[in-house]
Each structure stands twice: as C-alpha cells, then as structure tokens.
Design a protein around this motif. Structure first.
Motif, PDB file in Angstrom:
ATOM      1  N   LYS A 142       0.627  -1.251  -0.148  1.00 11.36           N
ATOM      2  CA  LYS A 142      -0.038   0.089  -0.079  1.00 11.36           C
ATOM      3  C   LYS A 142       0.792   1.228  -0.001  1.00 11.36           C
ATOM      4  CE  LYS A 142      -4.149  -1.983   2.092  1.00 11.36           C
ATOM      5  NZ  LYS A 142      -4.812  -1.905   0.726  1.00 11.36           N
ATOM      6  N   VAL A 143       1.930   1.126   0.747  1.00  5.82           N
ATOM      7  CA  VAL A 143       2.873   2.282   0.795  1.00  5.82           C
ATOM      8  C   VAL A 143       3.542   2.519  -0.607  1.00  5.82           C
ATOM      9  CG1 VAL A 143       5.000   3.037   1.894  1.00  5.82           C
ATOM     10  CG2 VAL A 143       3.142   2.072   3.262  1.00  5.82           C
ATOM     11  N   LEU A 144       4.050   1.359  -1.215  1.00  7.39           N
ATOM     12  CA  LEU A 144       4.655   1.481  -2.324  1.00  7.39           C
ATOM     13  C   LEU A 144       3.748   1.734  -3.522  1.00  7.39           C
ATOM     14  CD1 LEU A 144       7.068   0.509  -4.434  1.00  7.39           C
ATOM     15  CD2 LEU A 144       5.993  -1.895  -4.388  1.00  7.39           C
ATOM     16  N   PHE A 145       2.518   1.534  -3.549  1.00 12.18           N
ATOM     17  CA  PHE A 145       1.387   1.876  -4.374  1.00 12.18           C
ATOM     18  C   PHE A 145       1.148   3.398  -4.311  1.00 12.18           C
ATOM     19  CE2 PHE A 145      -0.414  -2.606  -4.201  1.00 12.18           C
ATOM     20  CZ  PHE A 145       0.334  -3.122  -5.213  1.00 12.18           C
ATOM     21  N   GLU A 146       1.130   4.099  -3.196  1.00 13.16           N
ATOM     22  CA  GLU A 146       0.965   5.222  -3.051  1.00 13.16           C
ATOM     23  C   GLU A 146       2.163   6.246  -3.516  1.00 13.16           C
ATOM     24  OE1 GLU A 146       0.310   8.392   0.770  1.00 13.16           O
ATOM     25  OE2 GLU A 146       0.140   6.184   1.050  1.00 13.16           O
ATOM     26  N   GLN A 147       3.440   5.734  -3.130  1.00 15.94           N
ATOM     27  CA  GLN A 147       4.528   6.430  -3.514  1.00 15.94           C
ATOM     28  C   GLN A 147       5.250   6.351  -4.673  1.00 15.94           C
ATOM     29  OE1 GLN A 147       7.258   6.689  -0.001  1.00 15.94           O
ATOM     30  NE2 GLN A 147       5.671   6.565   1.395  1.00 15.94           N
ATOM     31  N   GLY A 148       5.074   4.790  -5.277  1.00 20.37           N
ATOM     32  CA  GLY A 148       5.509   4.679  -6.494  1.00 20.37           C
ATOM     33  C   GLY A 148       4.861   5.379  -7.734  1.00 20.37           C
ATOM     34  N   ASP A 149       5.473   5.383  -8.839  1.00 22.05           N
ATOM     35  CA  ASP A 149       4.825   6.046 -10.053  1.00 22.05           C
ATOM     36  C   ASP A 149       4.068   4.999 -10.946  1.00 22.05           C
ATOM     37  OD1 ASP A 149       6.106   8.782 -10.015  1.00 22.05           O
ATOM     38  OD2 ASP A 149       7.718   7.588  -9.288  1.00 22.05           O
ATOM     39  N   LYS A 161      -5.156  -8.099  -9.984  1.00 25.42           N
ATOM     40  CA  LYS A 161      -4.599  -8.564  -8.702  1.00 25.42           C
ATOM     41  C   LYS A 161      -3.888  -7.313  -7.973  1.00 25.42           C
ATOM     42  CE  LYS A 161      -3.252 -12.635  -6.450  1.00 25.42           C
ATOM     43  NZ  LYS A 161      -2.688 -14.039  -6.565  1.00 25.42           N
ATOM     44  N   LEU A 162      -3.229  -6.687  -8.509  1.00 27.58           N
ATOM     45  CA  LEU A 162      -2.535  -5.367  -8.226  1.00 27.58           C
ATOM     46  C   LEU A 162      -3.521  -4.416  -7.688  1.00 27.58           C
ATOM     47  CD1 LEU A 162       0.551  -4.707 -10.736  1.00 27.58           C
ATOM     48  CD2 LEU A 162       0.473  -5.947  -8.018  1.00 27.58           C
ATOM     49  N   ILE A 163      -4.415  -4.341  -8.554  1.00 24.42           N
ATOM     50  CA  ILE A 163      -5.612  -3.319  -7.992  1.00 24.42           C
ATOM     51  C   ILE A 163      -6.428  -3.633  -6.940  1.00 24.42           C
ATOM     52  CG2 ILE A 163      -7.768  -2.209  -8.843  1.00 24.42           C
ATOM     53  CD1 ILE A 163      -6.579  -2.398 -11.863  1.00 24.42           C
ATOM     54  N   ALA A 164      -6.493  -5.031  -6.901  1.00 23.50           N
ATOM     55  CA  ALA A 164      -7.155  -5.628  -5.571  1.00 23.50           C
ATOM     56  C   ALA A 164      -6.396  -5.255  -4.447  1.00 23.50           C
ATOM     57  CB  ALA A 164      -7.334  -7.050  -5.876  1.00 23.50           C
ATOM     58  N   LEU A 165      -4.992  -5.416  -4.432  1.00 20.40           N
ATOM     59  CA  LEU A 165      -4.073  -5.324  -3.322  1.00 20.40           C
ATOM     60  C   LEU A 165      -3.982  -3.725  -3.232  1.00 20.40           C
ATOM     61  CD1 LEU A 165      -1.443  -7.507  -4.229  1.00 20.40           C
ATOM     62  CD2 LEU A 165      -2.717  -7.702  -2.264  1.00 20.40           C
ATOM     63  N   GLY A 166      -4.670  -2.719  -3.889  1.00 23.68           N
ATOM     64  CA  GLY A 166      -4.516  -1.093  -3.558  1.00 23.68           C
ATOM     65  C   GLY A 166      -3.909  -0.442  -4.290  1.00 23.68           C
ATOM     66  N   CYS A 167      -3.431  -1.161  -5.693  1.00 22.92           N
ATOM     67  CA  CYS A 167      -2.628  -0.145  -6.641  1.00 22.92           C
ATOM     68  C   CYS A 167      -3.901   0.775  -7.424  1.00 22.92           C
ATOM     69  CB  CYS A 167      -2.117  -1.042  -7.844  1.00 22.92           C
ATOM     70  SG  CYS A 167      -1.029  -0.055  -8.974  1.00 22.92           S
ATOM     71  N   PRO A 168      -3.518   1.887  -7.397  1.00 17.62           N
ATOM     72  CA  PRO A 168      -4.600   2.812  -8.235  1.00 17.62           C
ATOM     73  C   PRO A 168      -4.672   2.535  -9.805  1.00 17.62           C
ATOM     74  CG  PRO A 168      -3.428   4.150  -6.875  1.00 17.62           C
ATOM     75  CD  PRO A 168      -2.561   2.660  -6.728  1.00 17.62           C
ATOM     76  N   GLU A 169      -5.771   2.034 -10.235  1.00 14.50           N
ATOM     77  CA  GLU A 169      -5.877   1.810 -11.630  1.00 14.50           C
ATOM     78  C   GLU A 169      -5.137   2.449 -12.662  1.00 14.50           C
ATOM     79  OE1 GLU A 169      -9.678   0.603 -13.453  1.00 14.50           O
ATOM     80  OE2 GLU A 169     -10.710   0.707 -11.401  1.00 14.50           O
ATOM     81  N   LYS A 171      -2.215   3.561 -12.201  1.00 18.49           N
ATOM     82  CA  LYS A 171      -0.875   3.515 -12.012  1.00 18.49           C
ATOM     83  C   LYS A 171      -0.442   2.158 -12.598  1.00 18.49           C
ATOM     84  CE  LYS A 171       0.314   6.528  -8.262  1.00 18.49           C
ATOM     85  NZ  LYS A 171       1.168   6.489  -6.883  1.00 18.49           N
ATOM     86  N   ALA A 172      -1.486   1.122 -12.694  1.00 20.21           N
ATOM     87  CA  ALA A 172      -1.375  -0.151 -12.984  1.00 20.21           C
ATOM     88  C   ALA A 172      -1.334  -0.323 -14.533  1.00 20.21           C
ATOM     89  CB  ALA A 172      -2.292  -1.157 -12.235  1.00 20.21           C
ATOM     90  N   LYS A 173      -0.165  -0.736 -15.195  1.00 21.35           N
ATOM     91  CA  LYS A 173      -0.096  -0.814 -16.772  1.00 21.35           C
ATOM     92  C   LYS A 173       0.189  -2.248 -17.141  1.00 21.35           C
ATOM     93  CE  LYS A 173      -0.770   3.538 -17.388  1.00 21.35           C
ATOM     94  NZ  LYS A 173      -1.973   4.260 -17.732  1.00 21.35           N
ATOM     95  N   LEU A 174      -0.350  -2.655 -18.175  1.00 26.47           N
ATOM     96  CA  LEU A 174      -0.117  -3.999 -18.440  1.00 26.47           C
ATOM     97  C   LEU A 174       1.178  -3.914 -19.688  1.00 26.47           C
ATOM     98  CD1 LEU A 174      -1.428  -6.946 -18.897  1.00 26.47           C
ATOM     99  CD2 LEU A 174      -2.449  -6.013 -21.062  1.00 26.47           C
ATOM    100  N   HIS A 175       2.079  -4.511 -19.291  1.00 22.85           N
ATOM    101  CA  HIS A 175       3.392  -4.635 -20.000  1.00 22.85           C
ATOM    102  C   HIS A 175       3.715  -6.227 -20.200  1.00 22.85           C
ATOM    103  CE1 HIS A 175       7.735  -4.483 -20.993  1.00 22.85           C
ATOM    104  NE2 HIS A 175       7.159  -3.771 -21.933  1.00 22.85           N
ATOM    105  N   ARG A 176       3.539  -6.773 -21.401  1.00 29.07           N
ATOM    106  CA  ARG A 176       3.720  -8.045 -21.637  1.00 29.07           C
ATOM    107  C   ARG A 176       5.168  -8.565 -21.579  1.00 29.07           C
ATOM    108  NH1 ARG A 176      -1.339 -10.016 -22.566  1.00 29.07           N
ATOM    109  NH2 ARG A 176      -2.811  -8.665 -23.291  1.00 29.07           N
TER     110      ARG A 176
END
Length: 390
Positions: A142-149, A161-169, A171-176
C-alpha cells in the motif's frame, strides 16, 4: 555512447541473474533510448547474461559477510541502502526500475531522495505466495502503491490482482514479457518416422508447476493406449527447501510408475541455450500450472510457454492466471482445468493421435508471440512508459 543519453537503473534485491529469470535480461538489453545500469546483490550466470554497466553490492543475501550484514541492517532499520545511494550519486539515473514488488519497496527512500520516478514490475511470487506467508507485505505494498509512479503487470489477471491489493488503476499498466523471436525461430513439428511422440516439461520442481499431474496424465494415457510410443524429456530440478524436495520425491515416485512404458530423459537444470535446443527436439510442451496449497501461483504465466510457442510447439497447459492470454485454447494449444488428470490425458491423447494439429497450432502460437511478445517491440513500449514519467 551518447553522453546525453538517458539512463535507467534496473534493480533486483538479489543476485543477477538466476537462469530462471532470463526474461528480465530481455528487458534490459533491448533498450534504445535509455542506457541500462544493473544494480544487484551478488552475481550468477554472468557469462549467459552479459551487461555493460553493472554494480553488485556485496554477495548474495544468502551469504554472511560484513557488507551483506550492513546492507540488511540498513534496509531493515531505515529502508535505505548506503551503497545504492552512493552509486546513484555517480550514475545520476533518470528512472528507477525495480524487478519484483519487494525490490520496489526497498527503493522508495532512494526515489524520494533523488526525486526520480520509480517503476516496479511484478512477476508472480510477489503477488501470491509472499503476501500469503508474510501478510506484512500487503501493508508495505500500500505504501509502495502510494509513493511509486508506475506498476507493470505481465497480464490482465495480474493487473487486476495489483488493483485488488490497492494499486490505483491509473498506475497499473499492462506490459507483456518479451522474448527474442529472432533467436527462437519457428520450426514446423512433424511426426517421426519411428512413430515416437516427444513430450517436453521444463520447470522448477515446485508445487505451482503441477508436474505430478502431467506425469499422472502420461501414465494414464500409456495405460489407455498401450501402443503409443512416447518419449518424455524433463528439464529442471528442485531447490533446497523442504517443500520443493518433497515435490521432487513425488515426481520421482510417479516416474517410477511410468518407467518402462515411456522413455524418460531427466536433464536436471540446464543453461538457457540447452532449453532452446530441446524445444526443437520435441513435439508437445506440457506446463499444467496450478495454485499451490500455500497460495503460490504463476501470477502471470511461465515465460517458457511463450518461448515454446515461438518455436512452433503445440502447448498443453491449464486455465491458470494469465496463461489463457498466451496459450489460445483450441488455437495454439489446449487448456484444461487445474489438477484435472483425466482432462490432461484426454487432450494429450488428442494431440498425440492428431499430428495434423501440430502444424496448425504451432503457426497460430508463433503468430501470437510475434504480435504480443516480441522483445524489441516490448522494449519500445517500456521506454515509452519511462518517457511518460519524465
């Protein structure tokens, strides 16, 4: 080298680079706009994964020495590594890219001190097993998701799964994950003159790989079709932990039942070039991943599936995590429910008795990999993400 070229630090809180993490290397070596600099703790397989600029801070964390002890103490008490801090003063990076969630968390103070963007890639164990056996990581994330870019997921399910853990949508990008499609050439699979069908399994011996289910399916099929001529090659071995050793014993016990019905080749751990060679010696790649009892899963999907598809192999796998985004059920291979030995045996029987499918599925798999998993294209997309943060 262009002195005005931007630079990115690729950081991994562990040694550079285990053979099973070769997909990280493809991200690093395909940069065009950014100069890659690797920061790590210890070195492994450097001959297989050469890199021009690398800084290793002490030995692997598994070894005890004063530098490692200071590293660990500073990380634990202050979430700060003085050696990384001093190196960053010299290298003056434009971007920090952490590989695995735990590495991202350890870079937060460095990101803040130097005022540069932090990108974190998640790969599987960091969003499954880790948070189950050490729930404190849910709070840390949660701290990482708040402060990371920016946070990168290799597939749709992992992103969710990242979004369910608290990552803002946003900030969560698909990179194959990308692979070297030029190196892994396409080869049409054809039946051998002697009628032997060659099966390949390549994975670490741990529960989430589901190897015992594949072996039970092969055993069932060999009983069902006694005239089938099968050869099974297994690349891999267990780690030293108890869980993986138990898995290895389970695998060996099942192999004892199969012995005599199927020709078996156990190769153990092998360097990456040997794995690529074995792809072309076999017809069908089997990778029946599962969610283990401790919650460990693939997170995304095994990179070996992408590599096997690129080579033109037909795949037999499971509806697990992001595997359906790599193996197109009924098009480039077959997928079955997790832990379903009967379904595995039935689909394997269909593939073995219908070799005409190999050409069709192999071509479909190669086309899919070229479109979505070409390392050069993925590197370009990655650099575009970097630039969006500057």
């Amino acid at each position: 080298m262009d002195l005005n070229m931007k630079s990115v630090i690729h950081y991994k809180a562990g040694p550079y680079l285990p053979l099973t993490e070769n997909w990280i290397y493809t991200q690093i070596i395909n940069h065009k706009i950014f100069l890659p600099i690797v920061y790590c703790h210890g070195l492994e397989n450097i001959d297989y994964f050469p890199i021009k600029k690398l800084r290793a801070f002490g030995k692997s964390n598994k070894q005890s020495n004063p530098w490692t002890m200071l590293n660990k103490a500073m990380n634990r008490l202050f979430k700060y590594n003085p050696f990384i801090g001093e190196a960053m003063k010299k290298d003056k990076p434009d971007i920090l890219h952490a590989h695995f969630g735990g590495s991202g968390y350890l870079l937060l103070k460095h990101k803040k001190d130097y005022g540069i963007p932090l990108v974190t890639s998640f790969y599987g164990v960091d969003v499954s097993k880790l948070i189950n056996i050490r729930p404190v990581w849910k709070r840390r994330y949660k701290v990482l998701f708040e402060q990371g870019d920016l946070f990168l997921a290799e597939g749709t399910r992992m992103r969710e799964k990242l979004i369910a853990l608290g990552c803002p949508e946003e900030k969560a990008k698909l990179h194959r994950i990308g692979i070297d499609v030029k190196r892994i050439r396409f080869m049409e699979r054809k039946p051998r003159e002697d009628g032997v069908v060659c099966l390949l399994i390549a994975a670490r011996f741990c529960p989430k790989k589901g190897i015992p289910y594949a072996l039970e399916a092969i055993n069932l099929l060999s009983e069902r079709r006694k005239t089938c001529k099968l050869q099974l090659t297994i690349i891999g071995d267990s780690s030293r932990n108890k869980r993986d050793k138990y898995e290895k014993n389970l695998i060996l016990n099942i192999l004892n039942k199969i012995e005599g019905k199927v020709k078996i080749k156990m190769l153990g751990y092998q360097p990456y070039p040997v794995f690529i060679e074995e792809l072309y010696k076999n017809h069908i790649f089997i990778s029946p991943s599962i969610t283990a009892d401790d919650g460990d899963d693939e997170g995304g999907a095994p990179v070996s599936l992408i590599e096997a598809s690129s080579s033109g192999m037909t795949i037999l796998s499971t509806f697990h995590c992001d595997i359906p985004e790599i193996v197109l059920d009924g098009q480039s291979g077959y997928l079955v429910p997790e832990k379903d030995v009967d379904a595995l045996a039935s689909r394997l029987e269909q593939l073995i008795t219908t070799p005409d499918l190999w050409r069709k599925m192999g071509k479909a798999g190669r086309k899919h990999v070229e479109k979505y998993h070409d390392a050069e294209k993925q590197a370009q997309q990655l650099e575009e993400l970097y630039l969006s943060l500057l």
